[in-house]
Design a protein around this motif. Structure first.
Motif, short mmCIF file in Angstrom:
data_model
loop_
_atom_site.label_atom_id
_atom_site.label_comp_id
_atom_site.label_asym_id
_atom_site.label_seq_id
_atom_site.Cartn_x
_atom_site.Cartn_y
_atom_site.Cartn_z
N ARG A 26 -0.80 -14.92 20.08
CA ARG A 26 -1.98 -15.36 19.33
C ARG A 26 -3.11 -14.35 19.52
NH1 ARG A 26 -2.25 -20.79 17.90
NH2 ARG A 26 -4.51 -20.64 18.06
N TYR A 29 -7.37 -17.55 21.90
CA TYR A 29 -7.06 -18.77 22.63
C TYR A 29 -8.39 -19.45 22.94
CZ TYR A 29 -2.46 -16.69 23.28
OH TYR A 29 -1.22 -16.13 23.06
N ASN A 116 6.41 -19.90 19.28
CA ASN A 116 5.38 -20.23 20.25
C ASN A 116 5.42 -19.26 21.41
OD1 ASN A 116 4.24 -22.81 19.22
ND2 ASN A 116 6.38 -23.44 19.36
N ASP A 117 4.26 -19.10 22.05
CA ASP A 117 4.19 -18.33 23.29
C ASP A 117 5.12 -18.99 24.30
OD1 ASP A 117 2.14 -17.07 21.92
OD2 ASP A 117 0.63 -17.42 23.47
N PHE A 128 7.71 -23.36 26.74
CA PHE A 128 7.03 -23.06 25.49
C PHE A 128 5.62 -23.64 25.57
CE2 PHE A 128 11.50 -23.01 24.00
CZ PHE A 128 11.51 -21.76 23.39
N LEU A 129 4.65 -22.85 25.12
CA LEU A 129 3.25 -23.25 25.17
C LEU A 129 2.79 -23.57 23.75
CD1 LEU A 129 2.15 -20.32 27.50
CD2 LEU A 129 2.86 -22.62 28.18
N HIS A 130 2.30 -24.77 23.54
CA HIS A 130 1.84 -25.21 22.22
C HIS A 130 0.31 -25.24 22.20
CE1 HIS A 130 5.86 -27.57 21.71
NE2 HIS A 130 6.03 -26.27 21.75
N TYR A 131 -0.25 -24.71 21.13
CA TYR A 131 -1.71 -24.63 20.99
C TYR A 131 -2.15 -25.25 19.68
CZ TYR A 131 -1.42 -21.24 24.75
OH TYR A 131 -1.18 -20.63 25.96
N SER A 132 -3.39 -25.72 19.67
CA SER A 132 -3.99 -26.20 18.42
C SER A 132 -4.40 -24.98 17.60
CB SER A 132 -5.23 -27.05 18.72
OG SER A 132 -6.28 -26.23 19.21
N SER A 137 -4.89 -25.45 24.42
CA SER A 137 -3.56 -25.86 24.86
C SER A 137 -3.38 -27.35 24.58
CB SER A 137 -3.41 -25.60 26.37
OG SER A 137 -2.16 -26.06 26.81
N ASP A 139 0.17 -28.72 24.65
CA ASP A 139 1.40 -29.20 25.26
C ASP A 139 2.16 -28.03 25.87
OD1 ASP A 139 3.22 -31.18 25.96
OD2 ASP A 139 4.14 -31.32 23.98
N LYS A 140 2.99 -28.35 26.83
CA LYS A 140 3.91 -27.40 27.44
C LYS A 140 5.24 -28.12 27.53
CE LYS A 140 0.18 -25.62 30.32
NZ LYS A 140 -0.83 -26.56 29.81
#
Length: 172
Positions: A26, A29, A116-117, A128-132, A137, A139-140
């Motif tokens: 991304r 962040y 995803n990152d 996996f790192l989930h972002y808006s 952040s 969710d993971k």
């Protein structure tokens, strides 16, 4: 995939035994920890980077134990404000043992990366790192599925071969 808490995430980043790789894709962040420090940077205020101390201590412990920590940051050029700030604070982490490299997005036209990152720990666990959309952040989630591990391992290594070490990368 299994969702994990921030505490479990922190534990996993401390307890791996051989290697951790982290792919960031991304341009911005909005992590709650970082936002106040980025605001200081944007205002031209001094930041002693003491808030990075715990992470740097962990990095030194990993290095002393023979573990490797690599991070590849895929970035658009010219860099976003977030990535300019991120570049400005990376030296203490590099000095502590994290191999941080930068990859201009334009170098990766033919490289497939996950959506995803992620962190890949010991080539056995993917986080996996989930972002808006705003970069917060949300969710993971973890996976031990062989296909996920291979996807992330291969993607990271493909990106890594185009990566420029932090000390050599001159932001556009």
């Amino acid at each position: 995939m299994t969702a994990i808490s921030d505490a479990e995430f922190d534990r996993l980043l401390t307890d791996f035994t051989r290697s951790a790789v982290h792919l960031e894709t991304r341009d911005a962040y909005g992590t709650e920890i970082e936002l106040p420090y980025m605001a200081k940077w944007a205002a031209g205020e001094h930041d002693d980077l003491a808030w990075l101390g715990e992470w740097c201590t962990n990095l030194r412990a990993h290095t002393a134990a023979g573990r490797t920590v690599r991070r590849a940051r895929v970035v658009s050029e010219p860099l976003s404000a977030y990535q300019r700030w991120s570049h400005s604070i990376a030296a203490p982490m590099v000095d502590a043992g994290e191999d941080i490299r930068w990859v201009p997005r334009s170098r990766l036209d033919s490289v497939a990366v996950p959506g995803n990152d992620f962190y890949l720990l010991d080539e056995q666990l993917v986080i996996f790192l989930h972002y808006s959309g705003d970069g917060l952040s949300v969710d993971k989630v973890t996976s031990t599925e062989p296909a996920d591990i291979e996807l992330c391992r291969t993607a990271f290594e493909m990106v890594w071969q185009w990566a420029i070490p932090h000390r050599d990368y001159q932001p556009v």
